[in-house]
Design an enzyme around this catalytic site. Sequence first.
Site, PDB file in Angstrom:
ATOM      1  N   LYS A 123       2.897 -27.561 -31.768  1.00 26.70           N
ATOM      2  CA  LYS A 123       3.179 -27.861 -33.177  1.00 26.70           C
ATOM      3  C   LYS A 123       1.973 -28.441 -33.893  1.00 26.70           C
ATOM      4  O   LYS A 123       1.779 -28.213 -35.080  1.00 26.70           O
ATOM      5  CB  LYS A 123       4.381 -28.806 -33.313  1.00 26.70           C
ATOM      6  CG  LYS A 123       5.701 -28.107 -33.061  1.00 26.70           C
ATOM      7  CD  LYS A 123       6.854 -28.840 -33.714  1.00 26.70           C
ATOM      8  CE  LYS A 123       8.158 -28.102 -33.469  1.00 26.70           C
ATOM      9  NZ  LYS A 123       9.330 -28.880 -33.872  1.00 26.70           N
ATOM     10  N   LYS A 205      10.237 -14.802 -28.178  1.00 29.93           N
ATOM     11  CA  LYS A 205      11.587 -15.265 -28.458  1.00 29.93           C
ATOM     12  C   LYS A 205      11.989 -14.900 -29.888  1.00 29.93           C
ATOM     13  O   LYS A 205      11.147 -14.948 -30.789  1.00 29.93           O
ATOM     14  CB  LYS A 205      11.578 -16.793 -28.286  1.00 29.93           C
ATOM     15  CG  LYS A 205      12.922 -17.411 -28.089  1.00 29.93           C
ATOM     16  CD  LYS A 205      12.754 -18.887 -27.776  1.00 29.93           C
ATOM     17  CE  LYS A 205      13.955 -19.656 -28.302  1.00 29.93           C
ATOM     18  NZ  LYS A 205      13.893 -21.078 -28.066  1.00 29.93           N
ATOM     19  N   LYS A 208      13.264 -17.310 -36.404  1.00 27.96           N
ATOM     20  CA  LYS A 208      13.408 -17.162 -37.854  1.00 27.96           C
ATOM     21  C   LYS A 208      12.060 -17.179 -38.546  1.00 27.96           C
ATOM     22  O   LYS A 208      11.924 -16.749 -39.669  1.00 27.96           O
ATOM     23  CB  LYS A 208      14.282 -18.285 -38.408  1.00 27.96           C
ATOM     24  CG  LYS A 208      13.723 -19.632 -38.011  1.00 27.96           C
ATOM     25  CD  LYS A 208      14.234 -20.728 -38.852  1.00 27.96           C
ATOM     26  CE  LYS A 208      13.382 -21.951 -38.641  1.00 27.96           C
ATOM     27  NZ  LYS A 208      13.648 -22.654 -37.382  1.00 27.96           N
TER      28      LYS A 208
END
Length: 340
Positions: A123, A205, A208
């Site tokens: 992140k 994976k 969104k």
Amino acid sequence: MSKERSCFMENTKKRSFSAIQPSGTITLGNYLGAIRNWVTLQNEFECIFAIADLHTITVRQDPSVFRKNSIQLLSMLLATGIDPEKSLLFCQSHVHQHAELAWVLNCFTQMGELSRMTQFKDKSAKHANNVNAGLFTYPALMAADILLYKPDVVPVGEDQKQHLELTRDIASRFNNAYSETFVVPEPYIVKAGSKIMSLQNPNAKMSKSDENVNGFIAMTDTEDVIIRKFKKAITDSDSVIEYREGKDGINNLLSIYSVVTGKTIEESVKEFDGKGYGDFKLAVGEAVASHLKPIQQRYEYFIKNKDYVTEIYSKSAEIAGKIAESTLRKVYKKIGFLQK
Ligand code: TRP
């Protein structure tokens, strides 16, 4: 408090805690990989579910979009079958003890441990202009979420396993420093086959945040959109429908089909024996659309009845707050804070 609700204080069944972030579109991947399992978990466990909105602000949020994402996630969780008569469903930010225990646990977590978290590394690379302290101490808040409720199990996917391991270490460290305070929770690993991959890149994976909207199915996609996305799904250059290594695209479609129809992979393979990819993809799309239809109808209901949803999460937060407060009091006392 209804009878069902009061079991949260009596602790008759084993307890499960989990949380999910209200960070945007809810995908078929979130549903098949996690939420669906939460629904079945309710039969076996006393379940506590939270939307982890405090975690979400480690990445900058637009307030109105954030509010919308939260109410949509709560509505979707209810629509999929989270039952407020059996389980608690609340917002993390409504139970102030989460933030309070997180502070304490921050003081029992080492910088070195936090620096080893792969999610932090990923992140901080992704949001290089906002590597804030919250992003770094995120696992201590997650530990607080869990440990406040003394759950026996925590259902987590692959990506949260390292955080749960750290939670267990923090809990044991505190217990050893003082005395038995926290329950050291076990991971509850959901059965294989539930990791849903992108329809456009079967090695990644389903997400969104995929730049290609055809890569994911949103839970609110219409039947037409769902079928169109499945028709465009990436497969491979041969033409046999079978589940084996090297056929990632087909494997993913077979997994999705088998989960939404309740058929085994073998049964599904048999069903499409001799059929072409086109027919198969259409069948998967139709099966997904019809599986999602009743969920979408209930979702519409909850979206239109916001007051009802508000009542559910408010009541849940009240009950959760009592459990959380009892744990926090014990922690404060053991640490040596003066009693109020
Ligand atoms: N960090 C989790 C995620 O992003 C969400 C989460 C917050 C969580 N607190 C938790 C999951 C406690 C399990 C238990 O998916």
